[in-house]
Design a protein around this motif. Structure first.
Motif, PDB file in Angstrom:
ATOM      1  N   LEU A  56      72.206  -1.896  26.313  1.00 33.60           N
ATOM      2  CA  LEU A  56      71.324  -2.336  27.874  1.00 33.60           C
ATOM      3  C   LEU A  56      72.631  -1.745  29.164  1.00 33.60           C
ATOM      4  N   ARG A  59      72.781   1.963  27.663  1.00 31.71           N
ATOM      5  CA  ARG A  59      71.427   3.253  28.454  1.00 31.71           C
ATOM      6  C   ARG A  59      71.404   3.492  29.781  1.00 31.71           C
ATOM      7  N   PHE A  60      72.176   2.526  30.736  1.00 27.66           N
ATOM      8  CA  PHE A  60      72.148   2.678  31.913  1.00 27.66           C
ATOM      9  C   PHE A  60      73.146   2.754  32.339  1.00 27.66           C
ATOM     10  N   TYR A  70      74.602  -7.792  38.853  1.00 23.20           N
ATOM     11  CA  TYR A  70      73.151  -7.368  39.083  1.00 23.20           C
ATOM     12  C   TYR A  70      71.866  -9.031  38.572  1.00 23.20           C
ATOM     13  N   LEU A  99      65.476  -6.053  33.643  1.00 26.16           N
ATOM     14  CA  LEU A  99      66.467  -4.056  34.248  1.00 26.16           C
ATOM     15  C   LEU A  99      65.928  -3.486  32.365  1.00 26.16           C
ATOM     16  N   LYS A 102      62.634  -1.620  33.519  1.00 28.43           N
ATOM     17  CA  LYS A 102      62.912  -0.533  34.848  1.00 28.43           C
ATOM     18  C   LYS A 102      63.889   0.337  35.472  1.00 28.43           C
ATOM     19  N   GLY A 103      64.760  -0.155  34.813  1.00 22.60           N
ATOM     20  CA  GLY A 103      66.610   0.460  35.247  1.00 22.60           C
ATOM     21  C   GLY A 103      66.865  -0.670  36.356  1.00 22.60           C
ATOM     22  N   PRO A 104      67.881  -0.418  36.603  1.00 21.69           N
ATOM     23  CA  PRO A 104      68.262  -0.904  37.574  1.00 21.69           C
ATOM     24  C   PRO A 104      68.362  -0.675  39.127  1.00 21.69           C
ATOM     25  N   GLU A 105      67.167   0.768  39.196  1.00 24.34           N
ATOM     26  CA  GLU A 105      67.034   1.257  40.407  1.00 24.34           C
ATOM     27  C   GLU A 105      65.324  -0.004  41.496  1.00 24.34           C
TER      28      GLU A 105
END
Length: 109
Positions: A56, A59-60, A70, A99, A102-105
């Protein structure tokens, strides 16, 4: 599928005017129905081991410190997750699942 809780809710609402059931009990049943509906709408929580957490982060492009921020945990906790000394649970697991999905955004203003 038969939904017995919804049937119970309907019967409870019908019984209130006759005094067969209290408003408190009806409110409790209504709350249980709303909770079930909420659970059906929430995405599944994904159990994550150390390897999955490292993936994870990769990836980000997150450092352990960034991931710790986070999930509102310490860097030491993230490190222990990755080494398999601890497993994330509760709210941290919900955040990690979000996360991943949807990702950190999703957490940025």
């Amino acid at each position: 599928m038969v939904d017995h809780l919804k049937d119970l809710q309907e019967m409870a609402h019908e019984m209130v005017p006759q005094g067969g059931i209290s408003e408190d009990t009806v409110n409790y049943i209504d709350a249980r129905v709303r909770l079930r509906e909420l659970r059906a709408q929430l995405p599944a929580i994904i159990e994550m081991n150390g390897e999955a957490i490292r993936a994870l982060r990769g990836r980000f492009n997150l450092s352990q410190a960034m991931l710790a921020e986070y999930v509102n945990m310490s860097v030491m906790t993230v490190s222990k997750w990755e080494r398999g000394e601890k497993k994330p649970n509760g709210a941290a697991l919900r955040v990690l699942s979000t996360l991943l999905e949807k990702g950190p955004e999703v957490f940025r203003i």
